[in-house]
Design an enzyme around this catalytic site. Structure first.
Site, PDB file in Angstrom:
ATOM      1  N   HIS A  57       0.794  -1.234   0.000  1.00 42.26           N
ATOM      2  CA  HIS A  57       0.000   0.000   0.000  1.00 42.26           C
ATOM      3  C   HIS A  57       0.827   1.286   0.000  1.00 42.26           C
ATOM      4  CE1 HIS A  57       0.879  -0.093   4.282  1.00 42.26           C
ATOM      5  NE2 HIS A  57       0.083  -1.131   4.493  1.00 42.26           N
ATOM      6  N   HIS A 153      -2.056  -0.373  -3.582  1.00 37.19           N
ATOM      7  CA  HIS A 153      -3.397  -0.514  -3.033  1.00 37.19           C
ATOM      8  C   HIS A 153      -3.724   0.748  -2.239  1.00 37.19           C
ATOM      9  CE1 HIS A 153      -3.891  -5.138  -3.233  1.00 37.19           C
ATOM     10  NE2 HIS A 153      -2.976  -4.753  -4.096  1.00 37.19           N
ATOM     11  N   ASP A 158      -9.475   1.531  -4.156  1.00 36.71           N
ATOM     12  CA  ASP A 158      -9.897   0.139  -4.326  1.00 36.71           C
ATOM     13  C   ASP A 158     -11.394  -0.018  -4.133  1.00 36.71           C
ATOM     14  OD1 ASP A 158      -7.271  -0.374  -4.769  1.00 36.71           O
ATOM     15  OD2 ASP A 158      -6.979  -1.732  -3.077  1.00 36.71           O
TER      16      ASP A 158
END
Length: 235
Positions: A57, A153, A158
């Site tokens: 992430h 991410h 998302d």
């Protein structure tokens, strides 16, 4: 029906081992239409982020130093998602982390699953596309949802991608004008790809979808006394 597409990012993979939520993103749908309401919060986990998780992430502890604690956003998050059908990809992961966070505050919160229904799009995808890759990236490619801005991410990005994937995968209208708060405005490629010359899709309606459609029309007739859909055959 009100739905909330939800995603989280975490310090690691195991909530039972004390890993924490560091980001949550929610996108609201009403009757399968994007309402424009979102909830996006970064959270100070009060523990180190594992290197493997940071690779996924891209969020470091330094970036979260001034972020609120989960206790400071727990109320608005519960208010946003309670009563809605939650749409989550690999729901046990996110639900497990959310339940762990709320248990730390007060066991009386109960499980997130007690606040509303949960639809796991990973389970749905495995039913629709058995034997195929069904990660969010794989589904974006299969359903022509533009995920080109997804270098890492991100919970809100998302959730927005998953909203488009869910609407496409379940045969409904893809929400128009969906934009990423993480990477700036991006066009709804899933909708655009279906309107190119010569590429309009032929959608086959399942028996289950036909019955659901008839049930909705019957409810409209009962409530309104008539249904304009019935006049189509007279045109």
């Amino acid at each position: 029906m009100r739905q909330v597409v939800l995603d989280t990012e975490t310090t690691g993979l195991n909530a039972d081992a004390g890993h924490r939520i560091i980001e949550v993103g929610c996108v609201e749908l009403d009757e399968r239409i994007y309402t424009g309401r979102t909830l996006h919060r970064y959270i100070n986990p009060q523990r180190e982020i594992e290197a493997g998780a940071q690779d996924v992430h891209g969020i470091s502890n330094e970036l979260l130093a001034d972020a609120p604690l989960f206790s400071e956003i727990a109320g608005e998050l519960k208010e946003f998602i309670a009563g809605a059908e939650l749409i989550i990809h690999n729901a046990p992961f996110d639900i497990g982390f959310l339940d762990a966070e709320y248990r730390r505050l007060d066991k009386a919160h109960g499980s997130v699953t007690e606040w509303g229904r949960v639809l796991d799009t990973l389970v749905l995808a495995r039913e629709r596309y058995p034997g195929q890759a069904n990660s969010l990236d794989a589904l974006c490619r299969r359903l022509e949802v533009d995920n080109s801005g997804r270098e890492h991410h991100g919970a809100l990005l998302d959730a927005q991608l998953l909203a488009e994937v869910y609407l496409s995968m379940t045969g409904g209208q893809v929400a128009l004008g969906l934009q990423s708060r993480s990477t700036g405005a991006r066009s709804d490629t899933a909708a655009r790809s279906r309107t190119r010359a010569g590429e309009l899709p032929a959608v086959t309606v399942s028996e289950q979808e036909r019955k659901a459609h008839e049930a909705r029309l019957a409810a409209i007739r009962e409530k309104a006394g008539q249904c304009l859909w019935d006049r189509i055959g007279d045109v």
